[in-house]
Design an enzyme around this catalytic site. Structure first.
Site, PDB file in Angstrom:
ATOM      1  CE1 TYR A 117     -16.800  39.033 -26.373  1.00  0.00           C
ATOM      2  CE2 TYR A 117     -18.313  38.589 -24.711  1.00  0.00           C
ATOM      3  CZ  TYR A 117     -18.000  39.048 -26.018  1.00  0.00           C
ATOM      4  OH  TYR A 117     -19.166  39.230 -26.974  1.00  0.00           O
TER       5      TYR A 117
ATOM      6  CE  LYS B 184      -1.250  22.874 -48.462  1.00  0.00           C
ATOM      7  NZ  LYS B 184      -1.770  23.263 -49.649  1.00  0.00           N
TER       8      LYS B 184
END
Length: 481
Positions: free
Chosen positions: A123, A178
């Site tokens: 970060y 999915k």
């Protein structure tokens, strides 16, 4: 006189999707486990586990896990258990609902975040260097972010499985599933995107706006004919591949299965007569891929009858399909179309094909009854007439399952950084899938490989990557026509 075994009706197959665990209290008794198993069996259920979870001097706690045919059958099994002397039903747990508690997927970090150094690189401030580099060289976004391995699974909830227009919230468990399949079979990170709109313009605009974060778009469970327009417009707008699995995933697996079925019955694609039941998204894509593969004789039947270019009541999508398949203007019902046909492919509704009609087809008929969960025909009755049978169900041989196609297709698309999905990719994917069944393995009950065959996604991905290579040199090519 007793009915011979061969004449007895086949019990309806039970399914893990209707699996329950019943917690029971009983007095200590050495015969109780056997009595419970017998009660489940006599009620038509299948016992998969019996566990004594607690034992006391005055009571034992027993968990009976069993599968049923459907929800009503589950209740019948519980009633049969409750009727046993000395048995108290404490709790019934539906194992499918338990599996879905809290959702089926999660986000995990690929990098450790244990120290200040870790944070400074993953970060701020280190991430700012990467962002500035990507601003200067946007072509590197796929290499330095998740974009290169991510797919958006997009639905509006308008055509979910066989359940119809149930909305985006109810569609979310399917999209989660999915995404889980993408990860399991191709190590692709997929994200469920359930849109609270069924307006074509809004769907197209929304997907266009989120596309920078993804390497591909998988459209899912969007009803026809809107799905055709949505896919076509997104292909024109985006520089990443757009794939409608209900159309093209289904078509790939059907073509692969048909290729192998014809190997069994020694017929060629160019000579067969095919009848497709259902002119929606899946039926249209199947027809188009069959025609591209060399099939020359196809009729499509839907609720209007055999689709004919002379029928002015057809919507534009079905009328265009009729022009591609039936230039002679043949009319009639499904039975008329089937007479003399070699292949029936159903992507429509349960019960539209009485099994005895198959006898009017050509020699060695091939029947793909793919409506889910209930096929177009009675499979057990159809065995008397069809040489090869396939369904969309896992409890019969030859399951036509899209998971055989879409993980490998997207793996190949992402690896090649392809901008579009081409018909050549679909054809090569189908051929690769068909060849996953060797000559030694091929027989009428095994025309498609197992969904757990590790060679399948690898072979399909390689075929798509190979098809993507020459297309990179073709300027202005926008993918499928």
């Amino acid at each position: 006189m007793a009915m011979p075994d061969s004449a007895r009706p086949r019990p309806a197959p039970t399914s893990a999707s209707y699996s329950i665990t019943v917690r029971l209290y009983a007095a200590p008794d050495s015969s109780v486990v056997g009595r419970l198993a017998t009660a489940v069996s006599e009620a038509g259920g299948l016992v998969t586990a019996v566990d004594v979870s607690e034992s006391r001097h005055d009571r034992i706690t027993i968990d009976v896990t069993c599968s049923a045919v459907n929800g009503e059958h589950s209740e019948q099994i519980v009633t049969a258990l409750r009727a046993q002397p000395g048995i108290e039903v404490h709790r019934v747990s539906d194992r499918t609902f338990l599996l879905h508690l809290g959702g089926k997927i999660s986000v995990e970090s690929k990098v450790p975040l244990r120290t200040r150094d870790d944070l400074s690189m993953a970060y701020t401030p280190g991430v700012g260097r990467v962002s500035l580099a990507l601003a200067a060289h946007p072509e590197d976004v796929s290499k330095l972010t998740i974009k290169g391995n991510s797919v958006a699974v997009v639905t509006d909830g308008s055509a979910v499985l066989g359940l119809g227009n149930i909305g985006p919230g109810a569609a979310l468990p399917v999209m989660e599933g999915k995404a889980a399949l993408f990860k399991r079979f191709a190590d692709i990170d997929a994200w469920p995107i359930c849109l609270d709109t069924q307006d074509v313009d809004e769907i197209v605009q929304t997907v266009r706006l989120i596309a920078p974060g993804f390497g591909g778009i998988n459209l899912e469970d969007i009803s026809a004919p809107r799905c055709f327009e949505i896919e076509a417009r997104l292909r024109e707008l985006l520089d990443i591949p757009v794939f409608h699995d209900d159309q093209h995933g289904t078509a790939i697996v059907v073509l692969a299965a048909l290729t192998n079925a014809l190997r069994c019955v020694r017929k060629g694609l160019g000579s067969i007569r095919v009848v497709v039941s259902g002119g929606g998204a899946a039926g249209t894509a199947i027809v188009d891929l069959l025609l591209a593969a060399g099939v020359r004789h196809v009729l499509v039947w839907d609720r209007e009858g055999v689709l004919s270019p002379t029928d002015g009541t057809l919507n534009p999508a079905k009328l265009a399909l009729a022009h591609r398949t039936n230039p002679a203007g043949v009319t009639g019902d499904l039975h008329d179309a089937l007479r003399g046909a070699d292949v029936f492919i159903g992507v429509s509704a349960p019960g539209v094909l009485p099994a005895h009609w198959i006898a009017d087809m050509a020699e060695d008929p091939v029947v793909f009854a793919l409506a889910n969960p209930d096929p177009e025909t009675d499979i057990d009755a159809a065995r008397q007439y069809a040489t090869i049978l396939a369904t969309g169900r896992s409890d019969y041989p030859n399951q036509i399952n899209n998971v055989l196609a879409f993980p490998g297709v997207f793996r190949g698309l992402l690896d090649s950084q392809a901008g579009q999905v081409s018909t050549d990719m679909l054809l090569r994917a189908a051929a690769a899938l068909a060849h996953c069944v060797s000559d030694d393995q091929l027989n009428p009950a095994y025309i498609v490989p197992s969904v757990f065959d590790p060679s399948v996604p690898t072979a399909v991905a390689a075929a798509v990557r190979e098809a993507a290579k020459p297309r990179e040199r073709v300027a202005g090519d926008r993918g499928m026509e």
